[in-house]
Design a protein around this motif. Structure first.
Motif, PDB file in Angstrom:
ATOM      1  N   GLU A  49       2.225   3.971   4.481  1.00 61.23           N
ATOM      2  CA  GLU A  49       2.599   2.469   3.799  1.00 61.23           C
ATOM      3  C   GLU A  49       1.106   1.787   3.727  1.00 61.23           C
ATOM      4  O   GLU A  49       1.049   0.703   3.035  1.00 61.23           O
ATOM      5  CB  GLU A  49       2.956   1.834   5.100  1.00 61.23           C
ATOM      6  CG  GLU A  49       4.637   2.221   5.347  1.00 61.23           C
ATOM      7  CD  GLU A  49       5.540   1.931   4.183  1.00 61.23           C
ATOM      8  OE1 GLU A  49       5.476   0.986   3.691  1.00 61.23           O
ATOM      9  OE2 GLU A  49       6.389   2.893   3.985  1.00 61.23           O
ATOM     10  N   ILE A  50      -0.102   2.224   4.417  1.00 63.33           N
ATOM     11  CA  ILE A  50      -1.266   1.710   4.354  1.00 63.33           C
ATOM     12  C   ILE A  50      -2.114   2.362   3.609  1.00 63.33           C
ATOM     13  O   ILE A  50      -2.784   1.981   2.607  1.00 63.33           O
ATOM     14  CB  ILE A  50      -1.749   1.230   5.733  1.00 63.33           C
ATOM     15  CG1 ILE A  50      -0.493   0.409   6.160  1.00 63.33           C
ATOM     16  CG2 ILE A  50      -3.105   0.401   5.512  1.00 63.33           C
ATOM     17  CD1 ILE A  50      -0.712   0.073   7.907  1.00 63.33           C
ATOM     18  N   SER A  51      -2.643   3.517   3.726  1.00 60.96           N
ATOM     19  CA  SER A  51      -3.728   4.606   3.413  1.00 60.96           C
ATOM     20  C   SER A  51      -4.696   3.861   2.989  1.00 60.96           C
ATOM     21  O   SER A  51      -5.243   2.947   3.570  1.00 60.96           O
ATOM     22  CB  SER A  51      -2.704   5.062   2.062  1.00 60.96           C
ATOM     23  OG  SER A  51      -3.519   6.217   1.457  1.00 60.96           O
ATOM     24  N   PHE A  52      -5.386   4.462   2.097  1.00 64.78           N
ATOM     25  CA  PHE A  52      -6.954   4.199   1.600  1.00 64.78           C
ATOM     26  C   PHE A  52      -7.019   3.313   0.222  1.00 64.78           C
ATOM     27  O   PHE A  52      -6.043   3.384  -0.561  1.00 64.78           O
ATOM     28  CB  PHE A  52      -7.860   5.527   1.499  1.00 64.78           C
ATOM     29  CG  PHE A  52      -7.834   6.067   2.867  1.00 64.78           C
ATOM     30  CD1 PHE A  52      -8.941   5.456   3.712  1.00 64.78           C
ATOM     31  CD2 PHE A  52      -7.270   6.788   3.397  1.00 64.78           C
ATOM     32  CE1 PHE A  52      -9.276   5.985   4.713  1.00 64.78           C
ATOM     33  CE2 PHE A  52      -7.227   7.355   4.855  1.00 64.78           C
ATOM     34  CZ  PHE A  52      -8.639   6.889   5.709  1.00 64.78           C
ATOM     35  N   PRO A  53      -7.927   2.668   0.068  1.00 70.37           N
ATOM     36  CA  PRO A  53      -8.405   1.772  -1.135  1.00 70.37           C
ATOM     37  C   PRO A  53      -8.194   2.786  -2.339  1.00 70.37           C
ATOM     38  O   PRO A  53      -8.715   3.868  -2.059  1.00 70.37           O
ATOM     39  CB  PRO A  53      -9.342   1.013  -0.977  1.00 70.37           C
ATOM     40  CG  PRO A  53     -10.171   1.596   0.344  1.00 70.37           C
ATOM     41  CD  PRO A  53      -9.101   2.550   1.146  1.00 70.37           C
ATOM     42  N   GLY A  54      -7.537   2.743  -3.458  1.00 71.58           N
ATOM     43  CA  GLY A  54      -7.709   3.537  -4.528  1.00 71.58           C
ATOM     44  C   GLY A  54      -6.534   4.671  -4.388  1.00 71.58           C
ATOM     45  O   GLY A  54      -6.606   5.495  -5.168  1.00 71.58           O
ATOM     46  N   VAL A  55      -5.808   4.567  -3.257  1.00 69.11           N
ATOM     47  CA  VAL A  55      -4.934   5.718  -2.966  1.00 69.11           C
ATOM     48  C   VAL A  55      -3.585   5.197  -2.886  1.00 69.11           C
ATOM     49  O   VAL A  55      -3.419   4.017  -2.279  1.00 69.11           O
ATOM     50  CB  VAL A  55      -5.248   6.495  -1.764  1.00 69.11           C
ATOM     51  CG1 VAL A  55      -4.227   7.564  -1.508  1.00 69.11           C
ATOM     52  CG2 VAL A  55      -6.601   7.027  -1.763  1.00 69.11           C
ATOM     53  N   TYR A  56      -2.574   5.657  -3.414  1.00 69.76           N
ATOM     54  CA  TYR A  56      -1.124   5.129  -3.346  1.00 69.76           C
ATOM     55  C   TYR A  56      -0.876   5.095  -2.004  1.00 69.76           C
ATOM     56  O   TYR A  56      -1.054   5.755  -1.057  1.00 69.76           O
ATOM     57  CB  TYR A  56      -0.147   6.623  -3.969  1.00 69.76           C
ATOM     58  CG  TYR A  56       1.386   6.189  -3.960  1.00 69.76           C
ATOM     59  CD1 TYR A  56       1.715   5.485  -5.042  1.00 69.76           C
ATOM     60  CD2 TYR A  56       2.028   6.341  -2.916  1.00 69.76           C
ATOM     61  CE1 TYR A  56       3.163   5.161  -4.985  1.00 69.76           C
ATOM     62  CE2 TYR A  56       3.484   6.265  -3.024  1.00 69.76           C
ATOM     63  CZ  TYR A  56       3.957   5.466  -3.850  1.00 69.76           C
ATOM     64  OH  TYR A  56       5.284   5.193  -4.031  1.00 69.76           O
ATOM     65  N   PRO A  57       0.043   3.998  -1.490  1.00 70.74           N
ATOM     66  CA  PRO A  57       0.642   2.805  -2.309  1.00 70.74           C
ATOM     67  C   PRO A  57      -0.351   1.757  -2.624  1.00 70.74           C
ATOM     68  O   PRO A  57       0.186   0.745  -2.939  1.00 70.74           O
ATOM     69  CB  PRO A  57       1.801   2.509  -1.608  1.00 70.74           C
ATOM     70  CG  PRO A  57       1.564   2.575  -0.180  1.00 70.74           C
ATOM     71  CD  PRO A  57       0.574   3.745   0.031  1.00 70.74           C
ATOM     72  N   ARG A 294       1.959  -2.792  -2.833  1.00 73.98           N
ATOM     73  CA  ARG A 294       2.790  -1.678  -2.413  1.00 73.98           C
ATOM     74  C   ARG A 294       3.987  -1.617  -2.884  1.00 73.98           C
ATOM     75  O   ARG A 294       4.495  -0.626  -3.401  1.00 73.98           O
ATOM     76  CB  ARG A 294       2.975  -1.790  -0.667  1.00 73.98           C
ATOM     77  CG  ARG A 294       3.562  -0.724  -0.136  1.00 73.98           C
ATOM     78  CD  ARG A 294       3.081  -0.584   1.293  1.00 73.98           C
ATOM     79  NE  ARG A 294       3.754  -1.567   2.177  1.00 73.98           N
ATOM     80  CZ  ARG A 294       3.386  -1.934   3.291  1.00 73.98           C
ATOM     81  NH1 ARG A 294       2.166  -1.669   3.784  1.00 73.98           N
ATOM     82  NH2 ARG A 294       4.136  -3.024   4.049  1.00 73.98           N
ATOM     83  N   ILE A 295       4.574  -2.693  -3.219  1.00 76.49           N
ATOM     84  CA  ILE A 295       6.037  -2.539  -3.795  1.00 76.49           C
ATOM     85  C   ILE A 295       5.967  -2.234  -5.328  1.00 76.49           C
ATOM     86  O   ILE A 295       6.696  -1.222  -5.788  1.00 76.49           O
ATOM     87  CB  ILE A 295       6.696  -4.146  -3.884  1.00 76.49           C
ATOM     88  CG1 ILE A 295       6.705  -4.708  -2.664  1.00 76.49           C
ATOM     89  CG2 ILE A 295       7.906  -4.134  -4.823  1.00 76.49           C
ATOM     90  CD1 ILE A 295       7.188  -6.283  -2.597  1.00 76.49           C
ATOM     91  N   TRP A 296       4.958  -2.625  -6.161  1.00 78.98           N
ATOM     92  CA  TRP A 296       4.786  -2.227  -7.528  1.00 78.98           C
ATOM     93  C   TRP A 296       4.421  -0.630  -7.648  1.00 78.98           C
ATOM     94  O   TRP A 296       5.196   0.122  -8.319  1.00 78.98           O
ATOM     95  CB  TRP A 296       3.631  -2.882  -8.332  1.00 78.98           C
ATOM     96  CG  TRP A 296       3.648  -2.693  -9.440  1.00 78.98           C
ATOM     97  CD1 TRP A 296       2.472  -1.951 -10.377  1.00 78.98           C
ATOM     98  CD2 TRP A 296       4.450  -3.102 -10.608  1.00 78.98           C
ATOM     99  NE1 TRP A 296       3.007  -1.964 -11.542  1.00 78.98           N
ATOM    100  CE2 TRP A 296       4.080  -2.578 -11.919  1.00 78.98           C
ATOM    101  CE3 TRP A 296       5.925  -3.679 -10.643  1.00 78.98           C
ATOM    102  CZ2 TRP A 296       4.674  -2.775 -13.033  1.00 78.98           C
ATOM    103  CZ3 TRP A 296       6.486  -3.600 -11.911  1.00 78.98           C
ATOM    104  CH2 TRP A 296       5.987  -3.200 -13.154  1.00 78.98           C
ATOM    105  N   ALA A 297       3.601   0.005  -6.722  1.00 73.37           N
ATOM    106  CA  ALA A 297       3.208   1.490  -6.488  1.00 73.37           C
ATOM    107  C   ALA A 297       4.641   2.219  -6.441  1.00 73.37           C
ATOM    108  O   ALA A 297       4.938   3.138  -7.102  1.00 73.37           O
ATOM    109  CB  ALA A 297       2.230   1.581  -5.563  1.00 73.37           C
TER     110      ALA A 297
END
Lengths: 548, 131
Positions: A49-57, A294-297
């Motif tokens: 749900e959160i992850s890293f910048p530049g990384v999905y989502p 997050r939604i768009w990804a």
């Protein structure tokens, strides 16, 4: 601390403050709960749900480096009066450190009418610059290197025509189309729903948009072909969740239309961009920006099976909320804009326009624009807010609110899907009604005092009417009409006629991409009104859904 | 039964900002008036014609584009020209204080600027309308 233990301590805390809180009924009735704890985000999986910048989502940002690489583009929306006047303002902004241009066009231009059309009377040069033909566009960008600057144009129904003019001016400067950087707003659905500068009905409008996607993917690859805009939906009165829900629903409609037209999703989706509002509630706005990414990804990956990461990244421009500026005590607006700027920056915007303090009264003066630009520079260089990527991640409150906004927006998107998509929902008046209801509720809350606006319904003072407002000279319309008539007398009218006839034929053939024909027409100095009138003849005009 | 006050809420010109017009329309309706909203992009002629057809007591115009110095007086002139000599004509929007005297001179009874309470508009209409 285990969740059980936290639960226990939380219950104790609540019991201990109950009496004290009850003494402040006004503050106790806020919609948000008072305190957030790890219990509010216990469902969040960091990797998913959160992850890293530049990384999905991409919850934390679309670039891995964000502002530790470079700051957002400081892009001030400007334009008024004639092309000469606006060119001066653009060059002033560039000299003051603005890093991108953003063109405001007057209403006749935005609705595809020439300055000498009777319906344009009183509107020429008022809310933006008047552009009738390539000749005006040449003046607008005089001494501005289109190979270097990135230019955003707030133009929708006739976006294809203005883009063609831009390409033609660049060509005259010796800059090839594949070097051009910028954005056209080109988002017709929100015009029907909230902003009002539509011309054609949805079907031909969607065709024009997909024609632009296709043309640019082959010829103007660095151009952002659309700026799918929640800004105006919010300005019209929506809530934060509605802003991103209705806008992403519009985005889905554009992607579907392009796929239906035969385009590969990864060929165009990387050039889609978004446009959000930065409203007053700082933390809610940060959560909104994060939720939107997050939604768009997820939608691009799961629903449209995009493979390129670029197709999944929601890149966005932000403008501070014009509707939150007050005509009362206008200097207070400087503070509002600073807070909205903080929200946009902590939310990871790619570019930002900051409104000027006097915009509830008139177009901004140069001095006010300077303060607004300095606000961005102070936030960038002095505040520390841009030093760390996604600084509010992990906040119990902000993460919980990001989840809440995502959930609310997805419920709306589902509802719109069930209606047959954004076009159908707009034709039914559903989206307009939802926005109106929220706008009305806001106004009633202000009038009842349930919502405080400083200087408007609390802390009012007696004020002198403000001085030094910018006035657009009433003679602008006449000057512009004279310029237009002089230009028409000089151009090769046979070439114009032939180009317009060719465009008409192309309009009648659904399989033809209109961009090359429009480009050929603007190069003959056919006017915006002439070109749009050809399209009006073939496509007809949109009839708005009116409901109260 | 008392005759209901009939109001035409109108958007003259090309301006697409109708949040204010719609909020006002709804507030007037909630206050018990009969409200007709023209929708966007109405020419002064269309507004005057609608005022006549709908036999309204009040014309409430909204402009946020800066075209009010040109369009408001034009609507007044045309509405009066249709024989609606008693209709109360008011306006609102992003209108600098300095423009207001000229608009009043032209026959706009009152101009409401940003931050106005809808209740004040209702009150003004009740106190000034001629039925």
């Amino acid at each position: 601390m285990s969740n059980e233990k936290i639960q226990e301590e939380l219950a104790k805390y609540k019991a201990s403050v109950e009496k004290a809180i009850a003494r402040f009924p006004e503050r106790d009735h806020l919609p948000e709960q008072r305190l957030y704890t790890p219990l509010d985000i216990k469902g969040d999986d960091y990797a998913e749900e959160i992850s890293f910048p530049g990384v999905y989502p991409y919850t934390r940002g679309v670039q891995p480096t964000m502002y530790r690489g470079r700051f957002w583009t400081m892009r001030m929306y400007a334009g008024f009066s004639t092309a000469e006047e606006s060119n001066k303002r653009y060059r002033y902004l560039i000299e003051s450190g603005a890093t991108g241009l953003s063109c405001a066009f007057d209403l006749p231009t935005q609705i595809g009418y020439d300055s000498d059309d009777p319906i344009s009377e009183g509107e020429v040069g008022k809310v933006g610059v008047a552009i009738d033909s390539l000749a005006d566009m040449e003046v607008l960008f005089d001494q501005i290197d289109l190979g270097k600057v990135s230019t955003s144009m707030t133009i929708n129904a006739p976006a294809s025509v203005l883009l063609a003019m831009y390409i033609a001016v660049a060509e005259k400067q010796g800059v090839a189309p594949d070097q051009l950087k910028g954005t056209i707003q080109n988002d017709i659905l929100k015009e029907y729903a909230a902003r009002g500068t539509y011309i054609f009905p949805p079907r031909p409008s969607m065709r024009l948009i997909t024609n632009i996607f296709e043309y640019c993917s082959q010829n103007v690859p660095k151009w952002n072909t659309i700026s799918i805009s929640g800004y105006h939906i919010r300005e019209a009165g929506s809530t934060a969740s509605q802003e991103i829900a209705f806008t992403i629903a519009d985005g889905i409609a554009y992607v579907e239309a392009a796929i239906k037209a035969g385009l590969d999703v990864d060929a165009f989706a990387g050039r889609l961009s978004f446009f959000w509002n930065a409203h007053n509630n700082v933390l809610e706005e940060v959560a909104k920006f994060r939720a939107s990414r997050r939604i768009w990804a997820k939608i691009m990956k799961e629903r449209f099976h995009a493979k390129s990461p670029k197709s999944m990244m929601l890149r966005f421009h932000t403008q501070t909320a014009g509707s939150m500026l007050t005509a009362q005590q206008p200097n207070n607006n400087i503070i509002r804009v600073a807070l909205q700027t903080a929200a946009a920056v902590m939310g990871g915007t790619q570019s930002l326009h900051t409104n000027s303090r006097d915009e509830a009264l008139a177009l901004p003066t140069e001095e006010s624009v300077m303060i607004a630009l300095r606000t961005q520079q102070i936030v960038a260089y002095e505040s520390g807010l841009a030093d760390v990527i996604d600084p509010l991640a992990g906040s119990y409150y902000v993460e919980a609110m990001t989840d809440r906004i995502e959930k609310e927006a997805m419920e709306y998107i589902q509802k719109i899907d069930d209606m047959g998509g954004a076009v159908a929902a707009i034709e039914k008046g559903y989206i307009q009604k939802e926005i109106q209801d929220s706008a009305y509720k806001w106004q009633m809350d202000v009038e009842s005092g349930a919502r405080t606006i400083v200087g408007v319904n609390k802390f009012q003072i007696e004020e002198e009417p403000p001085k030094n407002l910018l006035r657009v000279d009433a003679s602008v319309g006449e000057k512009q009409v004279k310029k237009l008539h002089d230009m028409k007398a000089k151009r090769d009218n046979e070439a114009v006629k032939a180009a317009l006839a060719d465009l008409k034929k192309a309009c009648q053939d659904e399989n033809e991409n209109l961009m090359p024909h429009i480009l050929a027409a603007v190069k003959t100095y056919a006017t915006l009104g002439e070109i749009c009138n050809v399209m009006r003849e073939v496509f007809g005009e949109y009839e708005a859904h009116i409901s109260l | 039964m008392e005759k209901k006050i009939r109001v035409l809420v109108a958007k003259p010109g090309l301006d697409g900002h109708d949040r204010g017009a719609k909020v006002i329309a709804r507030a007037l309706r909630d206050a018990g008036f009969e409200v007709i909203y023209t929708g966007l992009r109405q020419t002064p002629e269309q507004i005057a014609e609608a005022a006549l057809q709908e036999d309204v007591n009040v014309v409430a115009m909204s402009i946020l584009s800066g075209a009010h110095p040109h369009l408001f007086p034009k609507v007044v002139e045309l509405v009066r020209g249709k024989g609606l000599t008693d209709a109360l004509i008011i306006g609102g929007g992003v209108i600098p204080e300095g423009d207001i005297p000229a608009l009043k001179e032209a026959g706009v009874a009152e101009v409401f600027t940003p931050g106005t309470n809808t209740a004040d508009v209702v009150e003004f209409i009740k106190n000034n309308v001629k039925l």
